[in-house]
Every structure is written in structure tokens, then in C-alpha cells.
Design a protein around this motif. Sequence first.
Motif, mmCIF file in Angstrom:
data_model
loop_
_atom_site.group_PDB
_atom_site.id
_atom_site.type_symbol
_atom_site.label_atom_id
_atom_site.label_comp_id
_atom_site.label_asym_id
_atom_site.label_seq_id
_atom_site.Cartn_x
_atom_site.Cartn_y
_atom_site.Cartn_z
ATOM 1 N N ARG A 1 0.852 -1.193 0.000
ATOM 2 C CA ARG A 1 0.000 0.000 0.000
ATOM 3 C C ARG A 1 0.888 1.244 0.000
ATOM 4 N NH1 ARG A 1 -5.341 -1.413 1.308
ATOM 5 N NH2 ARG A 1 -5.806 0.814 1.478
ATOM 6 N N PHE A 2 0.493 2.221 -0.778
ATOM 7 C CA PHE A 2 1.242 3.475 -0.813
ATOM 8 C C PHE A 2 0.323 4.596 -1.276
ATOM 9 C CE2 PHE A 2 1.445 1.810 -5.055
ATOM 10 C CZ PHE A 2 1.399 2.910 -5.879
ATOM 11 N N HIS A 3 0.720 5.820 -0.988
ATOM 12 C CA HIS A 3 -0.025 6.993 -1.445
ATOM 13 C C HIS A 3 0.435 7.349 -2.861
ATOM 14 C CE1 HIS A 3 -2.218 8.224 2.208
ATOM 15 N NE2 HIS A 3 -1.215 7.651 2.859
ATOM 16 N N TYR A 4 -0.533 7.547 -3.735
ATOM 17 C CA TYR A 4 -0.238 7.915 -5.126
ATOM 18 C C TYR A 4 0.223 9.368 -5.156
ATOM 19 C CZ TYR A 4 -0.848 7.867 -10.218
ATOM 20 O OH TYR A 4 -0.639 7.911 -11.578
ATOM 21 N N LYS A 5 1.420 9.596 -5.711
ATOM 22 C CA LYS A 5 1.983 10.956 -5.702
ATOM 23 C C LYS A 5 2.421 11.387 -7.106
ATOM 24 C CE LYS A 5 5.053 10.059 -2.468
ATOM 25 N NZ LYS A 5 6.149 10.269 -1.484
ATOM 26 N N VAL A 6 2.246 12.673 -7.360
ATOM 27 C CA VAL A 6 2.702 13.301 -8.602
ATOM 28 C C VAL A 6 3.397 14.605 -8.231
ATOM 29 C CG1 VAL A 6 2.006 14.408 -10.762
ATOM 30 C CG2 VAL A 6 0.830 12.334 -9.998
ATOM 31 N N SER A 7 4.544 14.864 -8.832
ATOM 32 C CA SER A 7 5.252 16.121 -8.587
ATOM 33 C C SER A 7 5.811 16.642 -9.908
ATOM 34 C CB SER A 7 6.398 15.908 -7.582
ATOM 35 O OG SER A 7 7.072 17.127 -7.325
ATOM 36 N N ILE A 8 5.364 17.827 -10.311
ATOM 37 C CA ILE A 8 5.769 18.409 -11.594
ATOM 38 C C ILE A 8 6.417 19.779 -11.348
ATOM 39 C CG2 ILE A 8 5.025 19.036 -13.914
ATOM 40 C CD1 ILE A 8 2.396 17.470 -13.314
ATOM 41 N N PRO A 9 7.690 19.933 -11.627
ATOM 42 C CA PRO A 9 8.306 21.258 -11.513
ATOM 43 C C PRO A 9 7.627 22.247 -12.458
ATOM 44 C CG PRO A 9 9.979 19.539 -11.739
ATOM 45 C CD PRO A 9 8.657 18.902 -12.049
ATOM 46 N N LEU A 10 7.411 23.468 -12.008
ATOM 47 C CA LEU A 10 6.726 24.455 -12.853
ATOM 48 C C LEU A 10 7.472 24.704 -14.155
ATOM 49 C CD1 LEU A 10 5.547 27.110 -10.217
ATOM 50 C CD2 LEU A 10 4.247 25.215 -11.212
ATOM 51 N N ARG A 11 8.792 24.577 -14.120
ATOM 52 C CA ARG A 11 9.575 24.818 -15.344
ATOM 53 C C ARG A 11 9.350 23.720 -16.390
ATOM 54 N NH1 ARG A 11 13.104 22.789 -11.552
ATOM 55 N NH2 ARG A 11 14.297 20.939 -12.189
ATOM 56 N N LYS A 12 8.764 22.593 -15.945
ATOM 57 C CA LYS A 12 8.490 21.485 -16.867
ATOM 58 C C LYS A 12 7.047 21.512 -17.388
ATOM 59 C CE LYS A 12 12.480 19.263 -16.575
ATOM 60 N NZ LYS A 12 12.569 17.938 -15.915
ATOM 61 N N VAL A 13 6.254 22.488 -16.929
ATOM 62 C CA VAL A 13 4.865 22.577 -17.386
ATOM 63 C C VAL A 13 4.812 23.320 -18.724
ATOM 64 C CG1 VAL A 13 2.561 23.492 -16.890
ATOM 65 C CG2 VAL A 13 3.946 22.521 -15.047
ATOM 66 N N LYS A 14 4.260 22.652 -19.720
ATOM 67 C CA LYS A 14 4.136 23.245 -21.052
ATOM 68 C C LYS A 14 2.938 24.168 -21.123
ATOM 69 C CE LYS A 14 3.947 21.749 -25.908
ATOM 70 N NZ LYS A 14 3.911 20.537 -26.787
ATOM 71 N N ARG A 15 1.812 23.700 -20.594
ATOM 72 C CA ARG A 15 0.600 24.523 -20.587
ATOM 73 C C ARG A 15 -0.426 23.933 -19.615
ATOM 74 N NH1 ARG A 15 -0.135 21.431 -25.323
ATOM 75 N NH2 ARG A 15 -2.147 20.322 -25.338
ATOM 76 N N VAL A 16 -1.401 24.765 -19.262
ATOM 77 C CA VAL A 16 -2.526 24.327 -18.431
ATOM 78 C C VAL A 16 -3.803 24.701 -19.170
ATOM 79 C CG1 VAL A 16 -3.699 24.541 -16.212
ATOM 80 C CG2 VAL A 16 -1.205 24.695 -16.315
ATOM 81 N N ASP A 17 -4.616 23.711 -19.480
ATOM 82 C CA ASP A 17 -5.833 23.942 -20.259
ATOM 83 C C ASP A 17 -7.073 23.722 -19.403
ATOM 84 O OD1 ASP A 17 -4.354 24.438 -22.565
ATOM 85 O OD2 ASP A 17 -4.302 22.307 -23.097
ATOM 86 N N PRO A 18 -7.937 24.744 -19.295
ATOM 87 C CA PRO A 18 -9.214 24.549 -18.593
ATOM 88 C C PRO A 18 -10.245 23.994 -19.564
ATOM 89 C CG PRO A 18 -8.988 26.838 -19.226
ATOM 90 C CD PRO A 18 -7.743 26.141 -19.712
ATOM 91 N N SER A 19 -11.151 23.178 -19.053
ATOM 92 C CA SER A 19 -12.233 22.664 -19.897
ATOM 93 C C SER A 19 -13.417 22.319 -19.006
ATOM 94 C CB SER A 19 -11.782 21.434 -20.694
ATOM 95 O OG SER A 19 -11.380 20.394 -19.824
ATOM 96 N N GLU A 20 -14.540 22.058 -19.651
ATOM 97 C CA GLU A 20 -15.745 21.721 -18.901
ATOM 98 C C GLU A 20 -16.634 20.801 -19.732
ATOM 99 O OE1 GLU A 20 -18.617 25.513 -19.989
ATOM 100 O OE2 GLU A 20 -17.330 25.661 -18.235
ATOM 101 N N ASN A 21 -17.533 20.125 -19.045
ATOM 102 C CA ASN A 21 -18.493 19.259 -19.707
ATOM 103 C C ASN A 21 -19.525 20.137 -20.428
ATOM 104 O OD1 ASN A 21 -20.713 17.527 -20.303
ATOM 105 N ND2 ASN A 21 -20.096 16.145 -18.662
ATOM 106 N N VAL A 22 -19.668 19.944 -21.725
ATOM 107 C CA VAL A 22 -20.581 20.767 -22.520
ATOM 108 C C VAL A 22 -22.010 20.641 -22.017
ATOM 109 C CG1 VAL A 22 -21.487 21.207 -24.829
ATOM 110 C CG2 VAL A 22 -19.093 20.601 -24.543
#
Length: 208
Positions: free
Chosen positions: A147-168
Motif C-alpha cells: 500500500r502506498f499513497h499515489y503521488k505526482v510532482s511536476i516542476p513548474l519549469r516542466k509545465v508546457k501549458r494548463v488547459d481549462p475545460s468543462e463538460n458541454v
Amino acid sequence: MKNQLAGQIIGIPVSRQNENPSSSNTSLALTHSKVDRKKKMMNRHEKKAYNFVQGIREHVRLGPKISETVKGKLSLGARILQLGGVKRVFKQIFGVEEGEKLLKASQCYLSTTAGPLAGLLFISTQRVAFCSERSIKFSSPNGELVRFHYKVSIPLRKVKRVDPSENVKNPSQKYMEIVTLDNFDFWFMGFLNYQKSFNCLQQALSQS
């Protein structure tokens, strides 16, 4: 008696003769202005309350069961209290680099192949990170269940873009897609306050 009453004025005067009509109009305009400001303020508060309620509904909807969702929230709350706040939780899970400051922590879900995973999204001055509320089971190469906690870590310098979206069909269901420079994408959803989280991440990226 009738003659005496006929010569008298009975009632409350609307304005005095020496009162300037323009000052009365100015006061009336100021009163209307105050009323308009209060109406706008009430509308903003109502909109915020509506968005918050929609966020809670969406957050609960994504959970597998209400009982499981409640257990996860209680477990997360106990952990935060035990460590003394979300900043210490962030520091314990991910460590903190020199000069790094936590800007915001938001409850949300991360989309995985096994389904939405509830947890905390951390936005700092140097990274965006996620940790699941509860530990998950995983089969190790030797066949043992761990058992373990699922973790994600992304340096901001590695972020290409952030896209917002919604259910039509249901605009209250909002998503946030984070795409990295090496073309990995992470989908987050079920925010209690989507707009604040999105704005905070955008600001962090613009200042990184």
C-alpha cells in the motif's frame, strides 16, 4: 372653527422652502448608488455560494461511495491536524526546496486508469504536486500486495501549458489539464473551488 383650520397647514412637509432641490437629487442618487452596490455584492456572494455548492456536489459525485468519500476526508483531516497544517503535510510528503513556498492546497481528483483518485493538489512557487487521500493497493513484482499513497510532482519549469475545460452538457463539471514539456498530461477535476485553484496555478506559472 372651520375658518381657523382653513388657514392652517396640516401634515408633514416633504421639503423646506430653503432646501436646495439639487442637493435632494444628489442624496437620492447616492442612495440608489448604495443600493446598487449592495445588490451587486449580494449577487457576487450568491454566485460564490452556488459555485461552492456545485463544487461539493461534483467532488462527492466523483467518489466511489459516499461512505468511502467520508472516510477519506476524515483520514485526510486527521493527518493534517496531526502534522499541524497543510504546509507541514506538503513538506513531509514532498520535501521543500530552498526558497520554496506553498501557495495553495486544494481538494480534488486526479484522473487515472483505475478511475478518479481523491487527494490534495499542492501549488507552490516551484512545483505543482498531488497526493492521494488514502493509500492504494499495488501488486509488487514478487506478487506481494503493498500500500502506498499515489503521488505526482511536476516542476513548474516542466509545465508546457494548463488547459481549462468543462463538460458541454454540464458546465459545473470542470477539468484542468496539465501538459508537461515531455508531453505527459494530467487531468484534475472535482475541485471545491475550481477557479481559485486555476488562477493560483496560472499566477505561479507566470512568476516562475
